[in-house]
Every structure is written in C-alpha cells, then in structure tokens.
Design an enzyme around this catalytic site. Structure first.
Site, PDB file in Angstrom:
ATOM      1  N   GLN A 209     -42.304 134.153  11.210  1.00 29.58           N
ATOM      2  CA  GLN A 209     -41.527 135.343  10.847  1.00 29.58           C
ATOM      3  C   GLN A 209     -42.368 136.580  11.155  1.00 29.58           C
ATOM      4  O   GLN A 209     -43.337 136.886  10.455  1.00 29.58           O
ATOM      5  CB  GLN A 209     -41.139 135.277   9.378  1.00 29.58           C
ATOM      6  CG  GLN A 209     -40.378 133.994   9.007  1.00 29.58           C
ATOM      7  CD  GLN A 209     -39.016 133.909   9.670  1.00 29.58           C
ATOM      8  OE1 GLN A 209     -38.098 134.663   9.342  1.00 29.58           O
ATOM      9  NE2 GLN A 209     -38.871 132.990  10.617  1.00 29.58           N
ATOM     10  N   ALA A 250     -32.303 137.404   2.436  1.00 27.75           N
ATOM     11  CA  ALA A 250     -32.926 136.634   3.512  1.00 27.75           C
ATOM     12  C   ALA A 250     -33.403 137.535   4.651  1.00 27.75           C
ATOM     13  O   ALA A 250     -33.173 138.750   4.659  1.00 27.75           O
ATOM     14  CB  ALA A 250     -31.941 135.591   4.030  1.00 27.75           C
ATOM     15  N   HIS A 251     -34.037 136.898   5.644  1.00 19.30           N
ATOM     16  CA  HIS A 251     -34.647 137.657   6.732  1.00 19.30           C
ATOM     17  C   HIS A 251     -33.606 138.425   7.552  1.00 19.30           C
ATOM     18  O   HIS A 251     -32.493 137.978   7.767  1.00 19.30           O
ATOM     19  CB  HIS A 251     -35.507 136.765   7.635  1.00 19.30           C
ATOM     20  CG  HIS A 251     -34.804 135.569   8.192  1.00 19.30           C
ATOM     21  ND1 HIS A 251     -35.479 134.501   8.715  1.00 19.30           N
ATOM     22  CD2 HIS A 251     -33.488 135.253   8.315  1.00 19.30           C
ATOM     23  CE1 HIS A 251     -34.628 133.601   9.145  1.00 19.30           C
ATOM     24  NE2 HIS A 251     -33.413 134.034   8.913  1.00 19.30           N
ATOM     25  N   ASN A 252     -34.023 139.633   7.946  1.00 18.96           N
ATOM     26  CA  ASN A 252     -33.231 140.512   8.818  1.00 18.96           C
ATOM     27  C   ASN A 252     -31.982 141.095   8.155  1.00 18.96           C
ATOM     28  O   ASN A 252     -31.140 141.690   8.831  1.00 18.96           O
ATOM     29  CB  ASN A 252     -32.829 139.802  10.118  1.00 18.96           C
ATOM     30  CG  ASN A 252     -34.027 139.353  10.921  1.00 18.96           C
ATOM     31  OD1 ASN A 252     -34.337 138.162  10.975  1.00 18.96           O
ATOM     32  ND2 ASN A 252     -34.723 140.296  11.528  1.00 18.96           N
TER      33      ASN A 252
END
Length: 338
Positions: A209, A250-252
């Site tokens: 990540q 969560a990511h993004n």
C-alpha cells in the site's frame, strides 16, 4: 466559573444572541460553573430548551440561565437569565466547550521517545511513552497523550488533540484542529491482496500500500476507528468531517467536507462520498462507487451502487414480531421468483 458575558462571546462565533442589548450589567456578570438539564439544573448552571417536548420543565427550572428561542422566552422564570438565540442546541454545543475539563499536563514527558530529526512546535504536549519518528512535524499547541505512535515523515497540524493509543502511520498528513480519540489507527495497511491460482494452497499475494492518508482541518475521529492508507493514490478525509467510533474506512476512500458518519459503518475501497452527507450507524457501502453531495443514509442501509441524486435512502426492514417477519421473508422470496 464562566460569566454570561463569556457565554455570549462564545455563542456569537456561530449565531447572534438576540437579546444581549437588553441584559443589564448584573446579569452579564452572573457566573456559572456547569450545564444541567431543565429539571436538575441549579442556580450556578446553564440549561437550554432545544426540544418543545421539554417545555413543561421550563417554567419550574432553577437554572441560573437558559438558552431559548424567542418563541418561548416569556415562559422562562423571571429569576432566570434568558439568552435568546435562533438555535439553542447549537448555542449549547458552542458553550459546552467552555465548561470542558482541560488537561493539566503539559510539556514533554521524559519517557517519550522523539527522533532527533522531528520538528516540535511551540506549546506542544507529548505524553508518557509516546514514540515520534524521523522527520515528523507537530504543529503549535497540539497535544499527544500517552502511548501515541507517530511514524516517520508524518505531519500533524496545529491545535490537535490526540488521545492515548493512537497510531499514525508513515507519510500521513493531519490538518489543524483535529481530534483523534483513543485507539484510532490512521494509515495502516489497506486490505489489498491478489488471488493466486489456488489461494487455499498458494495463498494470496500481498499488494504493498503505497499511498497516504490525508486528513483535513477540524476533523473529529472516534475511538477504534481505522482509516487505511491508499494503495496507490491517497485516502482523503475532507474538512469538518466527523466520524464516530468503530468505523472502517478502506484504502483510497474519499470523504467530502462536512460529512458525518455514525458508528459501525464500513466503507469499502475506492469509494467517494460527497460533501454534507449523513451516514447512519452500521451502514455498509461497497467499493468503487460514488455518492453525491447531501445524501442521507439511514442506519443499516446497504449501498451497492452509486447514488447520483441527493436525498434520503434506506434499505432493510425495521424490527417486527418474529412470526410476522417470517411471513414477510416468504413473500420477499416469492417476489424474487416472479
């Protein structure tokens, strides 16, 4: 003790006190030491009427002062100072900050571990057993309580409050006037994995990540909430966002300015949420969708596709007797076969 004059000054950062010119010097000097509800408040406490449901308690209140609308101010006791405002609840929110207990500890605790390259601003508090990494920047008047970890190359703005056991990962940016409550995780590794041909044998391939978490100004994040760093791009939390306890971002994910998110909500990766949205408790939002500005999602709503029109949305059924629910479930399955 807080005087009526100080209350007026605080309230008027958000809205005018409509009758302040009518208050005499003695009323303005009245000192209060706390806030109570209309029924329980004493002469040294402030109260407020934000809901007409409690109007019956107003006439008999012993509060020294009360926040009230013009519509009801004549119903307050004669010996209670009435402060007339358009929104008593907003006024209460503003003045509550004056009565909050302030931490007594200041300075840098001798057990804190701080990298030589870290840049610490003026009047910063760093509590016991904190760990501050290389090239970290901490702005003026920010306070880190015990056992906070800030990894390398992260920047924290001015006037932030970071409660115990918060972990902020490397390369993140935290704005000004941010409050992170106990156990918050910022910038942990996002849930990114690629399946191999047979995951039961050869497992999943971890995706590094590489993004960051960027948090705007005047953001509040509740205890045990996790905000993962982006996979490639950044995870972004806008200005004036408030997030409750136990939320997963969560990511993004991108969250627009002024959005509020209640507890137990989960937002899957690469979803974008607009400005001024209100997201109820235990809402589930799938990944890779867009939610426009000014959307309200009631508690336990499941969002599986983009929302392009502002408004209120719900899903699921409210609680009912089990026998009724079973009948409804049968009908629901039958509708799916039609």
């Amino acid at each position: 003790m807080i005087t009526i004059e100080q209350l007026i000054s605080q309230i008027e950062q958000r809205q005018p006190v409509l009758n302040k010119a009518e208050l005499n010097a003695e009323q303005r000097r009245l000192s209060l030491k706390g806030i109570g509800n209309l029924m329980m408040a004493n002469r040294q406490q402030l109260s407020f009427l934000a809901n007409p449901h409690y109007l019956s308690s107003l006439a008999n209140t012993h509060a020294g002062a009360v926040l009230i609308t013009a519509e009801h101010h004549n119903e307050a006791p004669n010996d209670t100072v009435a402060l007339i405002v358009a929104s008593p609840y907003l006024a209460y929110a503003s003045v509550s900050q004056l009565f909050a207990r302030q931490p007594s500890v200041s300075g840098i605790h001798p057990t804190a571990v701080i990298a030589d390259s870290a840049v610490i601003g003026n009047q910063v508090t760093i509590g016991a057993f904190c760990v501050i990494g290389e090239q970290v920047q901490i702005g003026d008047r920010s306070a880190l309580q015990a056992h906070v970890v800030v990894e390398d190359n992260t920047a924290i703005g001015t006037d932030c409050v970071i409660k115990p056991q918060v972990v902020i990962g490397h390369d993140c940016i935290i704005g000004n006037h941010v409050r992170l409550h106990a156990g918050v995780s910022i910038g942990s590794e996002g849930f990114g994995f690629a399946p191999t041909r047979n995951p039961s044998v050869t497992g999943w391939e971890r995706i590094a990540q590489l993004g960051r978490v960027l948090i705007g100004n005047h953001v509040r994040i509740g205890s045990q909430t996790c905000i993962d760093r982006g996979a490639i791009d950044d995870t972004v939390i806008g200005n004036h966002v408030i997030i409750d306890n136990l939320v997963q971002v969560a990511h993004n994910v991108r969250i627009g300015d002024g959005t509020a998110i209640a507890a137990h909500t989960g937002i899957a990766g690469s979803t974008s949420i607009g400005k001024r949205c209100i997201i109820g408790g235990a809402v589930g939002i799938t990944g890779h969708i867009d939610i426009t500005d000014d959307v309200t999602l009631s508690g336990m709503t499941m969002v599986t596709k983009s929302i392009t029109t502002a408004g209120s949305y719900s899903s699921g059924t409210a609680a009912m007797p089990t026998t009724n629910w079973r009948r409804a479930a049968v009908r629901f399955r039958q509708l799916g076969r039609d």
